[in-house]
Design a protein around this motif. Structure first.
Motif, mmCIF file in Angstrom:
data_model
loop_
_atom_site.group_PDB
_atom_site.id
_atom_site.type_symbol
_atom_site.label_atom_id
_atom_site.label_comp_id
_atom_site.label_asym_id
_atom_site.label_seq_id
_atom_site.Cartn_x
_atom_site.Cartn_y
_atom_site.Cartn_z
ATOM 1 N N TYR A 7 2.581 -8.174 18.471
ATOM 2 C CA TYR A 7 3.298 -7.038 19.066
ATOM 3 C C TYR A 7 2.990 -6.957 20.561
ATOM 4 O O TYR A 7 2.146 -6.166 20.987
ATOM 5 C CB TYR A 7 2.842 -5.773 18.333
ATOM 6 N N ILE A 9 3.512 -5.996 24.552
ATOM 7 C CA ILE A 9 4.012 -4.837 25.290
ATOM 8 C C ILE A 9 4.307 -5.272 26.719
ATOM 9 O O ILE A 9 3.442 -5.855 27.386
ATOM 10 C CB ILE A 9 2.980 -3.694 25.290
ATOM 11 N N ASP A 11 6.318 -4.250 30.628
ATOM 12 C CA ASP A 11 6.696 -3.111 31.461
ATOM 13 C C ASP A 11 8.063 -3.261 32.126
ATOM 14 O O ASP A 11 8.403 -2.504 33.035
ATOM 15 C CB ASP A 11 5.630 -2.840 32.522
ATOM 16 N N VAL A 27 8.545 -5.842 19.858
ATOM 17 C CA VAL A 27 8.133 -5.760 21.256
ATOM 18 C C VAL A 27 8.269 -4.326 21.735
ATOM 19 O O VAL A 27 9.157 -3.596 21.311
ATOM 20 C CB VAL A 27 8.968 -6.714 22.136
ATOM 21 N N GLN A 28 7.362 -3.926 22.609
ATOM 22 C CA GLN A 28 7.442 -2.583 23.179
ATOM 23 C C GLN A 28 7.791 -2.657 24.662
ATOM 24 O O GLN A 28 7.248 -3.483 25.402
ATOM 25 C CB GLN A 28 6.097 -1.857 23.019
ATOM 26 N N ARG A 30 7.309 -0.521 27.819
ATOM 27 C CA ARG A 30 6.510 0.598 28.302
ATOM 28 C C ARG A 30 6.626 0.660 29.826
ATOM 29 O O ARG A 30 6.006 -0.134 30.541
ATOM 30 C CB ARG A 30 5.042 0.444 27.887
ATOM 31 N N ASN A 60 8.579 3.083 24.544
ATOM 32 C CA ASN A 60 7.427 3.946 24.756
ATOM 33 C C ASN A 60 7.846 5.231 25.458
ATOM 34 O O ASN A 60 8.475 5.184 26.518
ATOM 35 C CB ASN A 60 6.381 3.196 25.601
ATOM 36 N N HIS A 75 7.523 4.774 20.414
ATOM 37 C CA HIS A 75 6.064 4.877 20.376
ATOM 38 C C HIS A 75 5.643 6.048 21.248
ATOM 39 O O HIS A 75 6.116 6.187 22.384
ATOM 40 C CB HIS A 75 5.391 3.601 20.898
ATOM 41 N N SER A 175 -1.699 -6.183 19.275
ATOM 42 C CA SER A 175 -0.854 -5.969 20.443
ATOM 43 C C SER A 175 -1.532 -6.549 21.681
ATOM 44 O O SER A 175 -2.723 -6.362 21.889
ATOM 45 C CB SER A 175 -0.610 -4.469 20.636
ATOM 46 N N VAL A 177 -1.063 -7.403 26.024
ATOM 47 C CA VAL A 177 -0.354 -7.079 27.265
ATOM 48 C C VAL A 177 -0.782 -8.075 28.344
ATOM 49 O O VAL A 177 -0.116 -9.076 28.584
ATOM 50 C CB VAL A 177 -0.641 -5.626 27.726
#
Length: 201
Positions: A7, A9, A11, A27-28, A30, A60, A75, A175, A177
């Motif tokens: 997972y 993350i 930006d 995928v997040q 954020r 996010n 999230h 997760s 980053v």
């Protein structure tokens, strides 16, 4: 319920466009410190890429825009939760992931029946300053015992080498980053992450 074991993350939609096609399935996005129009544009770009590659996009914080843009997953951090309209999120059919750092936050999260609970930082992280020290693998195990079937996401200072320990401690998902975005070859690093997480599946 289950979620993919890897997972990342990111930006920006740029990162998602660059790396999701390599096989990422969760995928997040954020983004911090951007105006509403920028956020909406980034979500639209990310959503398009994820739809084309059978990847679930988690947005996010920006739950109102996520609802308006027809997203599937949101999230929320604990501060976000203070102002979010969780019933509205649920009425819109969005799945919900929540951050936790201590027992009180875990109890608060469990009361909302989320689709996953994240614990962090498992290891020291350079991503953002936090009042919590590294949680460690033992707390991951305690969290998993407490939450049962709810998926547990390990976040904070995670690397491929550390992922195996997190899985063994009870995490269902890891997760990452900066281990990806600061790597000299992010594409190769994602490939390595996917292989490592599949090997643990």
């Amino acid at each position: 319920m289950s979620i993919p074991r890897f997972y990342p993350i990111f930006d920006s939609a740029d990162w998602i466009e660059r790396l999701v096609p390599r096989g990422i399935k969760l995928v997040q996005l954020r983004i911090k410190d951007a105006d509403t129009s920028q956020i909406r544009a980034e979500i639209r770009r990310a959503k398009k890429v994820c739809a084309a590659h059978d990847c679930t996009l988690v947005v996010n914080d920006y739950w109102q825009i996520a609802i308006e843009e027809g997203c599937d997953f949101i999230h929320l951090g604990q501060e976000d939760l203070d102002t979010a309209d969780v019933p509205a999120i649920r009425r819109a059919g969005l799945r919900l992931g929540l951050s936790t750092h201590d027992r009180a936050e875990l109890d608060r999260a469990l009361a909302l029946t989320p689709d996953y609970i994240a614990l962090g930082p498992v290891y020291p992280t350079i991503l953002k300053k936090m009042k919590w020290h590294a949680q460690g693998l033992e707390r991951l195990s305690k969290w998993k015992t407490r939450i049962g079937d709810c998926p547990l996401v390990a976040i904070g200072g995670m690397t491929i080498d550390r992922a195996a320990g997190a899985f063994e401690a009870g995490a269902d998902c890891v997760s990452a980053v900066t281990d990806i975005t600061l790597n000299e070859n992010p594409e190769a690093r994602v490939d390595q992450w996917l292989a490592a997480c599949e090997a643990k599946g």
